[in-house]
Design a protein around this motif. Structure first.
Motif, mmCIF file in Angstrom:
data_model
loop_
_atom_site.group_PDB
_atom_site.id
_atom_site.type_symbol
_atom_site.label_atom_id
_atom_site.label_comp_id
_atom_site.label_asym_id
_atom_site.label_seq_id
_atom_site.Cartn_x
_atom_site.Cartn_y
_atom_site.Cartn_z
ATOM 1 N N GLY A 1 0.817 -1.208 0.000
ATOM 2 C CA GLY A 1 0.000 0.000 0.000
ATOM 3 C C GLY A 1 0.853 1.262 0.000
ATOM 4 N N LEU A 2 1.940 1.246 0.750
ATOM 5 C CA LEU A 2 2.852 2.404 0.760
ATOM 6 C C LEU A 2 3.500 2.604 -0.609
ATOM 7 C CD1 LEU A 2 4.601 2.002 4.234
ATOM 8 C CD2 LEU A 2 3.036 3.818 3.548
ATOM 9 N N TYR A 3 3.821 1.492 -1.288
ATOM 10 C CA TYR A 3 4.398 1.621 -2.630
ATOM 11 C C TYR A 3 3.391 2.243 -3.595
ATOM 12 C CZ TYR A 3 6.221 0.468 -7.209
ATOM 13 O OH TYR A 3 6.656 0.562 -8.512
ATOM 14 N N LEU A 4 2.136 1.791 -3.544
ATOM 15 C CA LEU A 4 1.100 2.387 -4.397
ATOM 16 C C LEU A 4 0.920 3.864 -4.090
ATOM 17 C CD1 LEU A 4 -1.841 -0.182 -4.632
ATOM 18 C CD2 LEU A 4 -0.251 0.510 -6.430
ATOM 19 N N ALA A 5 0.916 4.210 -2.791
ATOM 20 C CA ALA A 5 0.769 5.606 -2.397
ATOM 21 C C ALA A 5 1.936 6.439 -2.936
ATOM 22 C CB ALA A 5 0.698 5.710 -0.875
ATOM 23 N N PHE A 6 3.132 5.895 -2.876
ATOM 24 C CA PHE A 6 4.315 6.580 -3.410
ATOM 25 C C PHE A 6 4.178 6.818 -4.911
ATOM 26 C CE2 PHE A 6 8.342 5.505 -5.644
ATOM 27 C CZ PHE A 6 8.991 6.713 -5.468
ATOM 28 N N GLU A 7 3.777 5.779 -5.655
ATOM 29 C CA GLU A 7 3.610 5.924 -7.100
ATOM 30 C C GLU A 7 2.549 6.974 -7.428
ATOM 31 O OE1 GLU A 7 4.789 4.218 -10.089
ATOM 32 O OE2 GLU A 7 6.500 3.938 -8.771
ATOM 33 N N GLY A 8 1.421 6.933 -6.715
ATOM 34 C CA GLY A 8 0.366 7.916 -6.954
ATOM 35 C C GLY A 8 0.814 9.326 -6.627
ATOM 36 N N ALA A 9 1.527 9.494 -5.500
ATOM 37 C CA ALA A 9 2.006 10.825 -5.111
ATOM 38 C C ALA A 9 3.023 11.359 -6.121
ATOM 39 C CB ALA A 9 2.625 10.764 -3.713
ATOM 40 N N GLU A 10 3.874 10.484 -6.656
ATOM 41 C CA GLU A 10 4.830 10.903 -7.688
ATOM 42 C C GLU A 10 4.092 11.485 -8.893
ATOM 43 O OE1 GLU A 10 7.950 11.182 -8.222
ATOM 44 O OE2 GLU A 10 9.122 9.816 -6.980
ATOM 45 N N LEU B 1 -3.811 6.007 -5.113
ATOM 46 C CA LEU B 1 -3.849 6.663 -3.810
ATOM 47 C C LEU B 1 -4.916 6.069 -2.907
ATOM 48 C CD1 LEU B 1 -3.350 10.361 -4.965
ATOM 49 C CD2 LEU B 1 -1.689 8.927 -3.781
ATOM 50 N N TRP B 2 -6.141 5.839 -3.447
ATOM 51 C CA TRP B 2 -7.186 5.370 -2.540
ATOM 52 C C TRP B 2 -7.029 3.885 -2.207
ATOM 53 C CZ3 TRP B 2 -10.703 6.717 -7.036
ATOM 54 C CH2 TRP B 2 -11.259 5.593 -7.657
ATOM 55 N N VAL B 3 -6.512 3.090 -3.150
ATOM 56 C CA VAL B 3 -6.247 1.694 -2.811
ATOM 57 C C VAL B 3 -5.093 1.606 -1.821
ATOM 58 C CG1 VAL B 3 -5.520 -0.554 -3.688
ATOM 59 C CG2 VAL B 3 -7.197 0.788 -4.947
ATOM 60 N N GLY B 4 -4.009 2.365 -2.093
ATOM 61 C CA GLY B 4 -2.878 2.366 -1.159
ATOM 62 C C GLY B 4 -3.282 2.862 0.212
ATOM 63 N N GLY B 5 -4.000 3.994 0.266
ATOM 64 C CA GLY B 5 -4.460 4.525 1.551
ATOM 65 C C GLY B 5 -5.432 3.595 2.241
ATOM 66 N N GLY B 6 -6.323 2.963 1.460
ATOM 67 C CA GLY B 6 -7.288 2.033 2.039
ATOM 68 C C GLY B 6 -6.614 0.807 2.643
ATOM 69 N N ILE B 7 -5.576 0.276 1.955
ATOM 70 C CA ILE B 7 -4.820 -0.855 2.501
ATOM 71 C C ILE B 7 -4.175 -0.474 3.831
ATOM 72 C CG2 ILE B 7 -2.791 -2.319 2.139
ATOM 73 C CD1 ILE B 7 -3.407 -2.220 -0.868
ATOM 74 N N ILE B 8 -3.627 0.741 3.891
ATOM 75 C CA ILE B 8 -2.955 1.184 5.119
ATOM 76 C C ILE B 8 -3.967 1.368 6.254
ATOM 77 C CG2 ILE B 8 -1.640 3.083 6.144
ATOM 78 C CD1 ILE B 8 -0.467 3.399 3.184
#
Length: 314
Positions: A102-111, A238-245
């Motif tokens: 989830g953190l990796y997805l959030a990082f990719e989305g934020a980039e 972002l929402w999948v990564g944030g939701g996983i977290i």
């Protein structure tokens, strides 16, 4: 009839009934797991076109096929055995591993958000001078397969949770069927989306009347659809990564962040009446995306700082 043959036929009928029951269990498990994972499947279908829409038309389908094969390897050769081993030996480790994804997805989305706001590009694009087209294509494919690995892990984890009480063989069969079906659905949809403009061009050139008008509509609409999918894909990360977290923190005993997001969802659902289901879900998705954006931006800034420091050191 000889008694030995009767006994053999009886054994065969017992085995056949057991096999039919197992197939029924697998079919029910696939249906439950597929419906539960539908949200992540939609996110996967929204994210992937962003990796292939900048290629020339003759390379779009080959690139999608390479990503689809990578997705199948992710699900069947990496995630399936890991999921079965973890569920049997270390079930507590599944949540932390998913949170790292989830953190990796959030990082990719934020980039991608930082790029849209004028930050440095995250890797090459076709707007840049590309010295090695094959290497650029492989980099894009590898990036798509890495992102798919995280989304596929979430899909497989959801599927595993739905069949956790089943036998090991039934769990393995269910996860394998879910993996193959979802990969076919996602990348079939992606191929159709990215080739819609070519279909429109064919209709304009080869057809008359209503078909020709439909082709013009497709040609005009597809750039806007692809731009919208790019935005939706970024939000999905972002929402999948944030939701996983959020879900992971709740599983680990930190309930407050997830409770706040659910309270917001409930309040919006109550306040908006007939649209409460949709708007309530949307509010939870936006809250999850906000969590993903904040955490992803922190990681992205840290990665860039470390990268610049290493560059100066060298």
């Amino acid at each position: 009839m000889p008694t030995g043959l009767v006994a053999l036929l009886d054994d065969v009928s017992v085995i056949a009934r057991a096999a039919a029951a197992s197939l029924d269990d697998v079919g029910a498990g696939v249906a439950k797991a597929g419906s539960k994972a539908a949200g992540v499947v939609i996110d996967d279908a929204a994210v992937t076109p962003g990796y292939v829409t900048e290629f020339t038309p003759d390379r779009e389908l080959p690139v999608i096929w390479q990503i689809a094969k990578g997705s199948l390897r992710n699900k069947l050769l990496i995630l399936l055995p890991i999921a079965l081993l973890l569920s049997a030996l270390l079930p507590w480790a599944i949540t932390p591993i998913l949170m790292l994804g989830g953190l990796y997805l959030a990082f990719e989305g934020a980039e991608k958000v930082l790029e849209k706001l004028g930050g440095a590009q995250h890797g090459e694009t076709l707007a840049d001078p590309i010295e090695d087209v094959a290497a650029f294509e492989q980099t894009r494919i590898s990036g798509a397969i890495r992102t798919d690995l995280i989304l596929s892990a979430e899909i497989m984890a959801i599927a595993l949770a739905e069949v956790a009480a089943s036998s090991l063989l039934s769990r393995a069969a269910t996860l394998a069927v879910v993996g193959v079906l979802i990969t076919a659905c996602v990348y079939g949809a992606v191929a159709l989306i990215v080739k819609m403009d070519d279909i429109g061009l064919h209709l304009v050139e080869k057809q008359n009347g209503a078909s020709k008008r439909a082709g013009r509509v497709l040609l005009l609409a597809m750039p806007k659809v692809l731009a919208l999918l790019s935005t939706v894909g970024t939000l999905a990360m972002l929402w999948v990564g944030g939701g996983i977290i959020l879900h992971g923190l709740e599983e680990m005993g930190v309930h407050a962040p997830a409770h706040l997001a659910h309270d917001l969802q409930h309040a919006v659902a109550v306040a908006t009446g007939p649209l409460g289901g949709v708007l309530g879900w949307l509010s939870y998705a936006l809250a999850s995306a906000a969590v993903g954006l904040v955490l992803g931006a922190i990681i992205a800034v840290a990665v860039h700082i470390i990268g610049r420091a290493r560059g100066k050191a060298h």
